[in-house]
Scaffold this active site. Sequence first.
Site, PDB file in Angstrom:
ATOM      1  N   HIS A   1      76.129  60.512  44.575  1.00 28.87           N
ATOM      2  CA  HIS A   1      75.093  61.185  43.792  1.00 28.87           C
ATOM      3  C   HIS A   1      73.696  60.951  44.358  1.00 28.87           C
ATOM      4  CE1 HIS A   1      73.495  63.212  40.322  1.00 28.87           C
ATOM      5  NE2 HIS A   1      72.824  62.149  39.899  1.00 28.87           N
TER       6      HIS A   1
ATOM      7  N   ASP B   1      80.053  62.842  44.905  1.00 31.51           N
ATOM      8  CA  ASP B   1      79.255  62.675  43.688  1.00 31.51           C
ATOM      9  C   ASP B   1      80.181  62.552  42.479  1.00 31.51           C
ATOM     10  OD1 ASP B   1      77.494  62.881  41.516  1.00 31.51           O
ATOM     11  OD2 ASP B   1      76.184  64.293  42.571  1.00 31.51           O
TER      12      ASP B   1
ATOM     13  N   SER C   1      69.016  65.200  40.529  1.00 30.61           N
ATOM     14  CA  SER C   1      69.689  65.015  39.237  1.00 30.61           C
ATOM     15  C   SER C   1      68.844  65.627  38.120  1.00 30.61           C
ATOM     16  CB  SER C   1      69.957  63.516  39.026  1.00 30.61           C
ATOM     17  OG  SER C   1      70.944  63.308  38.048  1.00 30.61           O
TER      18      SER C   1
END
Length: 309
Positions: free
Chosen positions: A260, A232, A99
């Site tokens: 995610h 995600d 991320s």
Amino acid sequence: MEVDDTLHFREVHGYTRAFRMMGDGPPLLLIHGLSDSSATWAPVLPLLAEHHLVIAPDLLGHGASDKPRADYAVAAYACGMRDLLAVLDIDRVTVVGHSLGGGIAMQFAYQFPERCERLVLVGSAGVGREVHPLLRLASSPLAEPGLAFLTAPPVRSAVRALAPLLRVGLRLGRDFDYVLDRYRCLTSPTARKAFLRTLRAGVDMNGQVITMLDRCYLTVGMPTLILWGAQDHVIPVEHAFTAHRAMPGSELEIFETSGHFPHQDEPERFAKTIESFISATAPQEFDPARWRAILRQGRPRSPEVSSGT
């Protein structure tokens, strides 16, 4: 194998940096995402440490690291990773970023190519504008008082009671529980301020404002793996295909049932994928002359890059 997954602490530039360290072998740096900590890697740390010295820091402003009024841009974070590694006497690493950590990993590879052997991007930021609406909303000017209200004890209790409704309304899928846990970590004013400064360095009301696409061509010769969860709901899986097209020679692995956080959803598969990638690739040997030649040639022009964020 040396095993130690407890937190260690070092002072860098006057700030305390927390990190986990486990295993022995070629160094592997794991960089977590926004409002997270090194604890996110707990399911895969012992698996990866079977063959590697794994370093998993708490980014400045996160976890048990200090949360000063400071620069929380990805470039500053990349410098922080370099400096922590220097304090630990580690010169070169394979970098895995999740991320926000993916954006930091890419920036680390760009700023310090001589220190980066391989690059692994997991549900990475910095590929396109699209991001979950909650993050866009949190970048607004009213987010600070709003977060203070939302993290007050009575509101937290109400959020727990309303969790079944929020699970449907927020459309986070299997990521809901972990995202809710991250929200619960923002109870202190310093944590909230660090979160907002970090978020606003890369996201505004229109989505992500930074892009790695303009420099992706520099990964030529850098073994690169892009790993994404098909489910995600924070950063869409379409970004994985965009990054793959923009990064010459990169490998792409989609975890069909993960969200995610594929390192938590499928830790054994995640660790095996990372290990197979490392075993099958030779570490990049940085060549300054080649780097200068690629820079002079410049990036290829493409609609995806020119219309980025």
